[in-house]
Design an enzyme around this catalytic site. Structure first.
Site, PDB file in Angstrom:
ATOM      1  N   HIS A 181       0.869  -1.179   0.000  1.00  0.00           N
ATOM      2  CA  HIS A 181       0.000   0.000   0.000  1.00  0.00           C
ATOM      3  C   HIS A 181       0.904   1.226   0.000  1.00  0.00           C
ATOM      4  O   HIS A 181       1.638   1.460   0.959  1.00  0.00           O
ATOM      5  CB  HIS A 181      -0.924   0.007   1.229  1.00  0.00           C
ATOM      6  CG  HIS A 181      -1.980  -1.044   1.148  1.00  0.00           C
ATOM      7  ND1 HIS A 181      -2.412  -1.768   2.236  1.00  0.00           N
ATOM      8  CD2 HIS A 181      -2.679  -1.501   0.065  1.00  0.00           C
ATOM      9  CE1 HIS A 181      -3.345  -2.627   1.821  1.00  0.00           C
ATOM     10  NE2 HIS A 181      -3.520  -2.489   0.529  1.00  0.00           N
ATOM     11  N   GLU A 184       1.712   3.939   2.796  1.00  0.00           N
ATOM     12  CA  GLU A 184       2.196   3.503   4.115  1.00  0.00           C
ATOM     13  C   GLU A 184       3.725   3.562   4.140  1.00  0.00           C
ATOM     14  O   GLU A 184       4.419   2.553   4.222  1.00  0.00           O
ATOM     15  CB  GLU A 184       1.641   2.091   4.397  1.00  0.00           C
ATOM     16  CG  GLU A 184       0.103   2.107   4.411  1.00  0.00           C
ATOM     17  CD  GLU A 184      -0.560   0.725   4.352  1.00  0.00           C
ATOM     18  OE1 GLU A 184       0.154  -0.282   4.417  1.00  0.00           O
ATOM     19  OE2 GLU A 184      -1.804   0.680   4.255  1.00  0.00           O
ATOM     20  N   ARG A 239      -3.238   4.639  -2.304  1.00  0.00           N
ATOM     21  CA  ARG A 239      -3.076   3.311  -1.690  1.00  0.00           C
ATOM     22  C   ARG A 239      -2.857   2.209  -2.729  1.00  0.00           C
ATOM     23  O   ARG A 239      -2.057   1.298  -2.540  1.00  0.00           O
ATOM     24  CB  ARG A 239      -4.344   3.003  -0.868  1.00  0.00           C
ATOM     25  CG  ARG A 239      -4.517   1.542  -0.423  1.00  0.00           C
ATOM     26  CD  ARG A 239      -5.852   1.405   0.289  1.00  0.00           C
ATOM     27  NE  ARG A 239      -6.277   0.039   0.477  1.00  0.00           N
ATOM     28  CZ  ARG A 239      -6.192  -0.639   1.630  1.00  0.00           C
ATOM     29  NH1 ARG A 239      -5.658  -0.060   2.689  1.00  0.00           N
ATOM     30  NH2 ARG A 239      -6.649  -1.860   1.728  1.00  0.00           N
ATOM     31  N   HIS A 309       2.524  -3.323   6.944  1.00  0.00           N
ATOM     32  CA  HIS A 309       1.495  -2.315   6.662  1.00  0.00           C
ATOM     33  C   HIS A 309       1.495  -1.277   7.772  1.00  0.00           C
ATOM     34  O   HIS A 309       2.174  -1.425   8.778  1.00  0.00           O
ATOM     35  CB  HIS A 309       0.114  -2.980   6.569  1.00  0.00           C
ATOM     36  CG  HIS A 309      -0.051  -3.812   5.340  1.00  0.00           C
ATOM     37  ND1 HIS A 309      -0.708  -3.363   4.227  1.00  0.00           N
ATOM     38  CD2 HIS A 309       0.401  -5.064   5.037  1.00  0.00           C
ATOM     39  CE1 HIS A 309      -0.669  -4.301   3.286  1.00  0.00           C
ATOM     40  NE2 HIS A 309      -0.001  -5.344   3.756  1.00  0.00           N
ATOM     41  N   GLU A 384       0.777  -4.251  11.253  1.00  0.00           N
ATOM     42  CA  GLU A 384       0.340  -2.866  11.083  1.00  0.00           C
ATOM     43  C   GLU A 384       1.204  -2.026  12.016  1.00  0.00           C
ATOM     44  O   GLU A 384       1.043  -2.073  13.239  1.00  0.00           O
ATOM     45  CB  GLU A 384      -1.142  -2.714  11.451  1.00  0.00           C
ATOM     46  CG  GLU A 384      -2.102  -3.490  10.553  1.00  0.00           C
ATOM     47  CD  GLU A 384      -2.406  -2.788   9.227  1.00  0.00           C
ATOM     48  OE1 GLU A 384      -1.961  -1.643   9.025  1.00  0.00           O
ATOM     49  OE2 GLU A 384      -3.105  -3.398   8.391  1.00  0.00           O
TER      50      GLU A 384
HETATM   51 ZN   LIG Z   1      -1.770  -1.570   4.182  1.00  0.00          ZN
END
Ligand SMILES: [Zn+2]
Length: 418
Positions: A181, A184, A239, A309, A384
């Site tokens: 993504h 990020e 994204r 992420h 994350e």
């Molecule tokens: Zn992501």
């Protein structure tokens, strides 16, 4: 004096390069918290069927969802939420200011950098700069080599950095994909920092030396190069990929919904305008196909596969597409517990962890499920990274090092335990 001149030049470059960038001045990020299944359902439908930009997807009852909106739609959106009794608060008052501050921080650090590496690994960099760094590293460090897994839609190389003290030994592999993504940024920066740690520590740091002697380390620092380049040139908030979707004015596919593991299910969208648009078929995208081929090339050897992420501080395992637990879940949970324990022990950063579908939300067609289900990698995780919403995707460069250190501590603890 020299620093002043350099700073001035960077300010000028910044002013020129920011001219074509989307201005998010006045944009807000709202945090909505669904309290009932109906409210959750409403947010999910809204996300799936529209181009509205959810920063954190609606996950579960009592879990926050973050939504970026422009100033003009503030009244409408808050009314929409109020009609359904969904409470919200303002998380970021002016995204434009945050973007500006980020560019200033990056430029300032650049001006002050006087190290001897191709890039300052404690700062954010463009795709070209990261590629130059990796090429330089491969040319100067005998344990580093590069592999191109394919090209992106716009023709950029999808590059894997391989760190190995003996490629012919076919050692167990630790595999990382980062920046799938594009917005990020902390994910790519963290992977680059870890690459730097390993490559500069080999031969002098006994812990690192042992980790390289035992394993091969493979990183894809920018898994979605077109999206990433676009976040620098035009839209900091992008994204997806940059593919032109047939029959739609909306651009891009969410690579992390394009894998063949529960493809097409809940938590992915069939609408090209959605930020979670899955594409028409699994592996329709060059970017997901490149990742599939890169990990398949090491079939049977990959010990851990980590997808980086941000944001929300979570450590997540398979499955994402079903709430059923894999038979190895107790072992996965043990590994995550150790990782998060070591991570949090570093600076106190709090993480939640567990099975993706149960802990956050059902997400279909994701890397972690593909690595687990189709490649048989039990220790396959999505992390994350920081933060929990203060800066969101615009995590300041001075948080790259602490984020990378705590993450690396967590990963090392986990790898030593499995
Ligand atoms: Zn992501």
């Amino acid at each position: 004096m020299k620093i002043c001149v350099i700073a001035l030049i960077f300010a000028l470059i910044l002013a020129i390069s920011s001219a074509s960038r989307i201005n998010y001045s006045g944009n807000l990020v709202l945090r909505a918290i669904p309290e009932t299944p109906e409210q959750l359902e409403f947010l999910r439908d809204w996300e799936s069927a529209s181009s509205i930009d959810f920063w954190i997807l609606p996950a579960a009852v009592k879990q926050f969802a973050d939504i970026r909106i422009n100033a003009e739609s503030y009244a409408n959106v808050t009314q929409l939420l109020a009609e359904r009794n969904i409470s919200h608060k303002i998380l970021i008052v002016d995204l434009g200011q945050l973007n500006k501050k980020e560019q200033q921080n990056i430029a300032l650090r650049r001006a002050l950098y006087n190290g001897n590496k191709a890039i300052d690994v404690e700062n954010y960099h463009t795709y070209e700069e990261v590629m130059a760094y990796l090429t330089d590293l491969a040319n100067t460090n005998p344990i580093v080599s590069l592999k191109t897994g394919g090209t992106s839609e716009e023709g950029r190389d999808i590059v894997q950095a391989i760190i190995s003290s003996d490629l012919s030994a076919n050692k167990p592999v630790h595999f990382f994909d980062c920046n799938i993504h594009s917005r990020e940024w902390i994910t790519g920066a963290t992977c680059i920092w870890i690459i730097d740690q390993i490559t500069s520590g080999y031969g002098s740091d006994p812990e690192i030396t042992a980790l390289v002697d035992q394993y091969d380390w493979k990183f894809i620092p920018i898994a979605n190069p077109d999206g990433y380049a676009y976040t620098w040139s035009t839209d900091r908030n992008w994204r997806k990929t940059r593919i032109v979707n047939n029959g739609s004015a909306c651009i891009g596919v969410d690579v992390n919904r394009n894998f063949l593991a529960g493809f097409g299910g809940t938590g992915s969208s069939g609408d090209p305008c959605s930020n979670t648009f899955r594409g028409n078929v699994a592996f329709s995208e060059k970017e997901s196909s490149a990742l599939r081929d890169l990990i398949a090339a090491d079939r049977g050897r990959v010990k851990t596969a980590v997808s980086m992420h941000s944001y929300s501080q979570m450590f997540l395992s398979a499955y994402g597409y079903t709430t059923d637990l894999p038979p190895e879940y107790p072992e996965m949970f043990r590994a995550m517990e150790i990782a998060v324990g070591a991570l949090t022990a570093t600076y106190g950063t709090k993480y939640t962890y567990g099975n993706t579908a149960v802990t956050i939300y059902i997400a279909s067609g994701v890397t972690t499920d593909h690595y687990y289900e189709n490649e048989g990698i039990v220790h396959s995780y999505t992390i994350e990274l920081r933060d929990s919403g203060t800066y969101g995707f615009q995590l300041p460069p001075d948080q790259i090092v602490p984020t990378a250190i705590e993450t690396w501590n967590g990963l090392k603890a986990m790898i030593n335990a499995i």
